[in-house]
Enzyme design. Structure first.
Site, PDB file in Angstrom:
ATOM      1  NE  ARG A 147      -2.015   2.036   3.519  1.00 48.29           N
ATOM      2  CZ  ARG A 147      -2.639   2.598   4.567  1.00 48.29           C
ATOM      3  NH1 ARG A 147      -3.883   2.258   4.860  1.00 48.29           N
ATOM      4  NH2 ARG A 147      -2.024   3.455   5.329  1.00 48.29           N
ATOM      5  CE1 TYR A 159      -5.179   6.265   7.790  1.00 47.05           C
ATOM      6  CE2 TYR A 159      -4.770   6.006   5.436  1.00 47.05           C
ATOM      7  CZ  TYR A 159      -4.930   5.462   6.690  1.00 47.05           C
ATOM      8  OH  TYR A 159      -4.817   4.117   6.856  1.00 47.05           O
ATOM      9  CG  ASP A 210      -7.164   3.659   3.378  1.00 51.10           C
ATOM     10  OD1 ASP A 210      -8.271   4.087   2.985  1.00 51.10           O
ATOM     11  OD2 ASP A 210      -6.983   3.173   4.520  1.00 51.10           O
ATOM     12  CG  HIS A 212      -8.677   6.998   6.040  1.00 50.56           C
ATOM     13  ND1 HIS A 212      -9.019   7.620   7.201  1.00 50.56           N
ATOM     14  CD2 HIS A 212      -8.227   5.776   6.403  1.00 50.56           C
ATOM     15  CE1 HIS A 212      -8.782   6.828   8.236  1.00 50.56           C
ATOM     16  NE2 HIS A 212      -8.313   5.693   7.769  1.00 50.56           N
ATOM     17  CD  GLU A 236      -8.504   0.572   3.093  1.00 50.18           C
ATOM     18  OE1 GLU A 236      -7.355   0.200   2.762  1.00 50.18           O
ATOM     19  OE2 GLU A 236      -8.839   0.768   4.273  1.00 50.18           O
ATOM     20  CD  GLU A 262     -10.299   1.075   7.628  1.00 54.30           C
ATOM     21  OE1 GLU A 262      -9.411   0.439   7.042  1.00 54.30           O
ATOM     22  OE2 GLU A 262     -10.117   2.186   8.144  1.00 54.30           O
ATOM     23  NE  ARG A 283      -9.652  -2.180   4.146  1.00 53.04           N
ATOM     24  CZ  ARG A 283      -8.559  -2.584   4.783  1.00 53.04           C
ATOM     25  NH1 ARG A 283      -7.961  -3.702   4.429  1.00 53.04           N
ATOM     26  NH2 ARG A 283      -8.068  -1.867   5.786  1.00 53.04           N
ATOM     27  CD  GLU A 339      -4.495  -2.620   6.869  1.00 52.03           C
ATOM     28  OE1 GLU A 339      -5.690  -2.835   7.150  1.00 52.03           O
ATOM     29  OE2 GLU A 339      -3.974  -1.502   6.900  1.00 52.03           O
ATOM     30  CD1 TRP A 403      -7.942  12.018   9.920  1.00 47.73           C
ATOM     31  CD2 TRP A 403      -8.535   9.980  10.610  1.00 47.73           C
ATOM     32  NE1 TRP A 403      -6.805  11.295  10.129  1.00 47.73           N
ATOM     33  CE2 TRP A 403      -7.127  10.034  10.536  1.00 47.73           C
ATOM     34  CE3 TRP A 403      -9.143   8.783  11.018  1.00 47.73           C
ATOM     35  CZ2 TRP A 403      -6.310   8.949  10.867  1.00 47.73           C
ATOM     36  CZ3 TRP A 403      -8.352   7.707  11.335  1.00 47.73           C
ATOM     37  CH2 TRP A 403      -6.948   7.796  11.276  1.00 47.73           C
TER      38      TRP A 403
END
Ligand code: GCO
Ligand code: MG
Length: 403
Positions: A147, A159, A210, A212, A236, A262, A283, A339, A403
């Site tokens: 990643r 992030y 990612d 986020h 992601e 996630e 995820r 991950e 975030w």
């Protein structure tokens, strides 16, 4: 056999972890991870004050019934706190069941589907050059999937990028830190990052990224399209996922694969995403999505639509979660990737474990159960310390952003 105790252990060997230990009258014990980053004590209280009293005297082998007792029996269903608490009980009970059977946990799920579990590691840098170096370092270490995240010119804290030079660990501070954000700057920068990374690593290494939850669906579609030349394994969380339908717009515009989940805690959070084939990887984790019992339901639904698993594995999930996840990954037919963000030596010593990492692959152990325990004496030396995830504000006017 009867459950005689369910104890919650909160410790902070470098970061906070919440662990549930279930004991039985025949001396067999099991542990489950109950860590919810930044909201740890809410789960600890849920378990201690509300769940533990209902477990005493029950047969630990009836884990399916106990799962439904806790899910339907609370009346208030779902949510990260509830589902993390249920997950901890479920993980500990699977551990006990497998120990009673004298088998590694994956055997009880249906046996081995693969010899090892492919992982992706994290490469982060303050700028493109640093990120490329980190990606190459991971490639040399044997990672087959990496990643890549990098700082964005004009943004202060981003992030995924460590500000300390050490492993990225976002939870910190007595109140949440404040980050700033600008989607236009990020959208200009990210294709340049992946152009450089792909050129450096060649064709064989899988690349991931990612987002986020930060883009609108249309911006996410633009990003996916702009990254197509670099053939990513996935992007992601390209946008917020409360509105599952939003992913249809992204899908119409790009063939870059999408991973989500996630922050999901139940099958209902991803039902439409899976059934409408709006994502490629799910995820959800053992720890945040109701344990092995519920994760198995999600994976089975996903298999019907050719969606593969790609479990969250950040350091805020304890080594117990990793142990349970690796047994799950070793069995689950529609496995995609796992991950892997390595824990510190200290964290690993608090959680004695039999899983191991070697050149881009993780291996679950063969000891009965999920193979992870907690050293309570050592854990007691590291008491809880309050820590929060950051919040994010738009650079242009300070509005609060995901975030
Ligand atoms: C990831 C995640 C994490 C989360 C963290 C929050 O893909 O690994 O996005 O880095 O931010 O787990 O607690
Ligand atoms: Mg993520």
């Amino acid at each position: 056999m009867k459950i005689t105790a369910a104890r919650v252990i909160v410790c902070c060997p470098g970061r906070n972890f919440v662990t549930l230990k279930i004991e039985t009258d025949e001396g067999v014990t099991g542990v489950g991870d109950a860590t919810l980053n930044g909201r740890e004590l809410a789960v600890a209280s849920y378990l201690q004050d509300h769940v533990a009293p209902c477990l005493i005297g029950r047969d630990p082998q009836q884990l399916e019934d106990i799962w439904h007792y806790l899910y339907k029996g609370a009346y208030w269903r779902r949510g990260p706190v509830t589902m993390t608490a249920i997950a901890a009980v479920d993980t500990a009970l699977w551990d006990i069941k497998a120990k009673i059977a004298g088998q590694p946990l994956y055997q009880l799920l249906g046996g081995r589907s693969r010899s090892a579990v492919m992982v992706y590691g994290h490469a982060t840098g303050a700028d493109i050059a640093q990120t490329v170096d980190e990606v190459l370092r991971h490639q040399e270490e044997g990672y087959r999937a990496i990643r890549a995240q990098s700082g964005v010119p004009g943004l202060d804290k981003v992030y995924g990028v460590s500000t300390t030079g050490r492993m990225y660990e976002p939870a910190d501070g007595s109140v949440p830190a404040e980050h700033d954000w600008d989607s236009a700057k990020y959208l200009r920068h990210t294709p340049e990052l992946f152009e450089a990374v792909r050129l450096a690593v060649g064709e064989e290494t899988h690349l991931l990224h990612d987002v986020h939850h930060r883009l609108t669906p249309l911006e996410a579609a633009q990003l996916g399209k702009s990254l197509e030349p670099y053939r990513l394994f996935w992007i992601e969380d390209p946008t917020e996922a409360e509105n599952q339908q939003a992913f249809a717009l992204i899908r119409q515009h790009t063939t870059t694969p999408i991973a989500v989940g996630e922050v999901f805690n139940s099958i209902w959070d991803c039902k439409q995403l899976i059934e409408s084939q709006l994502i490629d990887y799910i995820r959800t984790t053992v720890t945040h999505a109701g344990g092995i019992t519920h994760l198995r339901r999600i994976a089975d639904l996903a298999a019907l639509y050719q969606v593969r698993t790609g479990s969250h594995g950040a350091t805020d999930l304890s080594p117990i979660c990793m142990g349970a996840a690796l047994h799950f990954d070793t069995w689950v037919p529609n496995f995609g990737i796992q991950e892997y963000m390595p824990h510190s030596e200290l964290m690993l010593s608090v959680f004695p474990h039999d899983w191991r990492y070697e050149r881009g692959m993780l291996y679950c152990g063969e000891s009965p159960g999920h193979g992870v325990d907690i050293d309570e004496k050592l854990a007691a030396r590291y008491p809880y310390q309050r820590a929060y995830l950051p919040v994010n504000r738009l650079q242009r006017d300070g509005s609060l952003h995901s975030w």
